[in-house]
Design a protein around this motif. Structure first.
Motif, short mmCIF file in Angstrom:
data_model
loop_
_atom_site.label_atom_id
_atom_site.label_comp_id
_atom_site.label_asym_id
_atom_site.label_seq_id
_atom_site.Cartn_x
_atom_site.Cartn_y
_atom_site.Cartn_z
N LYS A 288 0.77 -1.10 0.00
CA LYS A 288 -0.08 -0.07 0.08
C LYS A 288 0.79 1.30 0.07
O LYS A 288 0.60 2.16 -0.68
N SER A 289 1.96 1.28 0.66
CA SER A 289 2.82 2.52 0.66
C SER A 289 3.90 2.60 -0.30
O SER A 289 4.48 3.46 -0.73
N ARG A 290 4.23 1.37 -0.89
CA ARG A 290 5.41 1.13 -1.91
C ARG A 290 6.68 1.61 -1.41
O ARG A 290 7.38 2.29 -1.94
N ALA A 291 6.69 1.51 -0.10
CA ALA A 291 7.95 1.92 0.55
C ALA A 291 9.01 0.89 0.79
O ALA A 291 8.71 -0.01 1.45
N GLY A 292 9.88 0.79 -0.07
CA GLY A 292 10.77 -0.40 0.13
C GLY A 292 11.71 -0.58 1.25
O GLY A 292 12.33 -1.41 1.54
N ASN A 293 11.75 0.77 2.09
CA ASN A 293 12.40 0.61 3.22
C ASN A 293 11.66 0.58 4.40
O ASN A 293 10.53 0.82 4.39
N CYS A 294 12.21 0.37 5.74
CA CYS A 294 11.80 0.31 6.88
C CYS A 294 12.58 1.43 7.80
O CYS A 294 13.45 1.71 7.40
N GLY A 295 11.84 1.75 8.77
CA GLY A 295 12.43 2.35 9.84
C GLY A 295 12.53 3.78 9.33
O GLY A 295 11.74 4.50 8.68
N MET A 296 13.54 4.51 9.79
CA MET A 296 13.87 6.00 9.39
C MET A 296 13.90 6.21 8.11
O MET A 296 13.17 7.22 7.53
N GLU A 297 14.37 5.42 7.23
CA GLU A 297 14.22 5.66 5.68
C GLU A 297 13.07 5.66 5.23
O GLU A 297 12.67 6.37 4.29
N LYS A 298 11.82 4.92 5.95
CA LYS A 298 10.60 4.86 5.29
C LYS A 298 9.96 6.04 6.00
O LYS A 298 9.12 6.91 4.89
N VAL A 299 10.25 6.70 7.00
CA VAL A 299 9.80 7.78 7.40
C VAL A 299 10.17 9.01 6.47
O VAL A 299 9.35 9.86 6.18
N VAL A 300 11.36 9.01 6.12
CA VAL A 300 11.81 10.21 5.37
C VAL A 300 10.89 9.96 3.96
O VAL A 300 10.52 10.97 3.46
N THR A 336 7.26 7.91 14.63
CA THR A 336 6.17 8.53 14.27
C THR A 336 6.25 10.16 14.56
O THR A 336 5.67 10.83 13.93
N LYS A 337 6.90 10.44 15.73
CA LYS A 337 7.04 11.66 16.17
C LYS A 337 7.73 12.77 15.08
O LYS A 337 7.71 13.94 14.73
N ARG A 338 8.78 11.97 14.51
CA ARG A 338 9.70 12.56 13.64
C ARG A 338 8.83 12.71 12.41
O ARG A 338 8.98 13.86 11.74
N PHE A 339 8.02 11.89 12.02
CA PHE A 339 7.09 11.96 10.83
C PHE A 339 6.23 13.29 11.03
O PHE A 339 6.07 13.91 10.00
N VAL A 340 5.57 13.39 12.25
CA VAL A 340 4.62 14.50 12.56
C VAL A 340 5.50 15.70 12.41
O VAL A 340 4.94 16.86 11.81
N ASP A 341 6.70 15.80 12.81
CA ASP A 341 7.48 17.17 12.79
C ASP A 341 7.75 17.29 11.06
O ASP A 341 7.84 18.36 10.82
N LEU A 342 8.02 16.40 10.43
CA LEU A 342 8.29 16.42 8.91
C LEU A 342 7.31 16.78 8.07
O LEU A 342 7.30 17.46 6.78
N THR A 343 5.88 16.30 8.35
CA THR A 343 4.57 16.71 7.72
C THR A 343 3.81 17.41 8.75
O THR A 343 2.53 16.87 9.07
N PRO A 344 3.96 18.87 8.84
CA PRO A 344 3.19 19.51 9.54
C PRO A 344 1.62 19.49 9.15
O PRO A 344 0.81 20.07 10.13
N GLY A 345 1.46 19.48 7.93
CA GLY A 345 0.15 19.70 7.47
C GLY A 345 -0.93 18.60 7.42
O GLY A 345 -1.98 18.65 7.22
#
Length: 520
Positions: A288-300, A336-345
């Motif tokens: 569903k996400s087509r994100a081949g990475n996991c962890g912090m790489e997937k977050v970015v 997830t906190k890091r993701f929240v900071d990276l996507t404020p909208g």
């Protein structure tokens, strides 16, 4: 066929509510199948009374009187209210039917309180119920089709039931539509993952869109597809053929894998204003996400994708599942906190991993391992967890949940979300949700759960040792939420067997066939 007086009740709320978000949105959360059932019954000449219960009605005044048969559509979190309503109607001589997600997930328990328990429901199943229309007690009759209906009544045919429900939405009105049923993905925790993907008739959809433009200057449509846009170009071609681009506002749930920049340009052109992609986990890397990475790489990677979506879609809600077996330690929450900071909208929604009876085969594994907690249905709303965590103690897990939510809905995060969102309505909704039951209200509630784990030994025993004594923390809430309907809750209806699915698989001979109907 004998003419019947029929009630159809769609339970959007599990009891009276007064939250601001519920006031704005509950009238827009009506399900489609109760309206479909009401249309079919009316087409056969029956007298039909339809009620969408949003939590603001006085049930005593709104319930259809003197009915022969009543259909109740229920999620599991509204099951205790559904059981009480069934008891109320049965006491007045009516026959009762339950359908919806709860009937599919917990059929054995529902059979104790309803005359019919409906799984997949098509026109033949409803007709069989009407022809029989008899009490089945002490255990109800399970009925169902092999799959979802191949076609549904149009919006125009459902309008007599849609319109009075939309009057309950004071700010803006969203018409429910569906372009497909089931899902092509196989997320292990999702009820739709075991339902084959089934597109609906695009010609009916086009007619529905044209009809809505005769009712509103600028209609709003909420697609109820589990994953909108699997056949992307076919659907967008149909929308563009039916109505001028941008003449209708759309909201839908879709996967990141379908939201390429080219697709987003076309969605923006055609009036898509709300999108709800699922991220679920940083460590389960699915299609569903087509994100081949996991962890912090997937977050970015995912953060960059979501920020791109926000350049085209004004309102984006991102969905997470917390407490999956792959999660351990603070890392999933910190990511997830890091993701929240990276996507404020983006507005994050956190669902706690739960096992809903027969929803998925994976639940058998949890039941075999005795990991499912008999939490009352009233609390199975994705905001509480009924699976013993794999890598956390209960207090530790809830402490992480509270910490993450506090970060997500802090004054700083709310302010940044306003700045990261375009449009007055999206900004307003983000603030309302953050300050209402989904944000600050949920934080306060989870803090109270955490306090119970620390201060009430029986509470922790209930979750850890299978103690069957339900803590008062929960029973008092159900009593308060049901209000006047509490007196109609049948004896034993606060409890259920969390391993009923497993027991049913082990039972070779049943007292009656599990399904009948829908076969003509």
């Amino acid at each position: 066929m004998q003419k019947l007086r029929i009630g159809v009740i769609d339970l959007v709320a599990k009891g009276p509510t007064r939250t601001m978000f519920s006031r704005i949105m509950n009238g827009n959360l009506a399900s489609i199948m109760p309206q479909v059932t009401a249309v079919w019954c009316a087409q056969w000449g029956h007298e039909v009374t339809y009620l969408c219960y949003t939590g603001f009605e006085n049930l005593a005044d709104e319930l259809p009187p003197d009915v022969d048969l009543v259909f109740i559509c229920s999620y599991s979190e509204t099951a205790q209210l559904a059981y009480a309503l069934s008891n109320w109607f049965r006491a007045r001589g009516a026959v009762t039917v339950v359908g919806g997600p709860h009937a599919r997930c917990y059929p054995q328990d529902a059979q104790r309180y309803f005359d019919y328990v409906a799984g997949f429901t098509d026109k033949n199943v409803v007709q069989d119920i009407l022809l029989d229309c008899a009490p089945h007690r002490p255990f109800g009759c399970r009925v169902g089709a092999k799959q979802h209906p191949l076609e549904l009544p149009s919006v125009e045919e459902r309008w007599q039931f849609i319109e009075p429900t939309l009057r309950k939405a004071p700010m803006f009105k969203i018409v429910p539509m569906v372009s497909s049923l089931g899902c092509p993905y196989d997320c292990s925790f999702c009820i739709d993952s075991v339902v084959p993907f089934q597109p609906m008739n695009v010609e009916v959809m086009k007619s529905d869109l044209r009809f809505l433009r005769t009712k509103f200057r600028r209609p709003r449509v909420g697609w109820h597809d589990p994953n909108f846009g699997v056949r992307f170009h076919e659907l967008l071609d149909a929308i563009e053929d039916a109505v001028p681009p941008g003449s209708i506002d759309f909201a839908s749930e879709s996967s990141l894998s379908l939201l390429s920049e080219g697709h987003l340009r076309r969605l923006k052109k055609n009036g898509f204003k709300v999108m709800l992609p699922g991220i679920e986990s940083w460590f389960e890397c699915g299609e569903k996400s087509r994100a081949g990475n996991c962890g912090m790489e997937k977050v970015v990677q995912v953060a960059e994708h979501v920020n791109m979506i926000l350049r085209y879609i004004p309102y984006v809600q991102v969905n997470f599942v917390l407490g999956l077996d792959t999660d351990q330690g603070p890392e999933p929450f910190e990511l997830t906190k890091r993701f929240v900071d990276l996507t404020p909208g983006a507005f994050p929604v956190y669902s706690l991993h739960s096992a809903y009876g027969e929803a998925t085969p994976l639940n058998l594994e949890y039941q075999r391992a005795a990991r499912v907690v008999p939490l009352p249905f009233h609390f199975l709303n994705n905001k509480e967890m009924n699976i013993q965590p794999n890598h956390y103690s209960w207090p530790n897990f809830y402490a992480h949940v509270v910490d993450l939510a506090s970060h997500t809905f802090s004054p700083r995060a709310i302010t940044r979300r306003i700045g990261g969102t375009s449009g007055a309505i999206p900004r307003f909704m983000n603030v309302v949700r953050a300050l209402s039951s989904e944000g600050h209200g949920r934080i306060a509630y989870n803090k109270s759960v955490l306090d119970q784990f620390h201060s009430v030994p029986q509470f922790r025993q209930f979750f850890e040792n299978g103690n069957t004594d339900l803590p008062r923390f929960y029973s008092d809430q159900v009593r308060q939420d049901l209000g006047d309907m509490w007196q109609w809750l049948p004896p034993g209806a606060m409890h259920h067997d969390p391993n009923a699915y497993l027991q049913s698989m082990r039972t070779e001979v049943r007292a009656e066939p599990p399904y009948r109907g829908g076969g003509r």
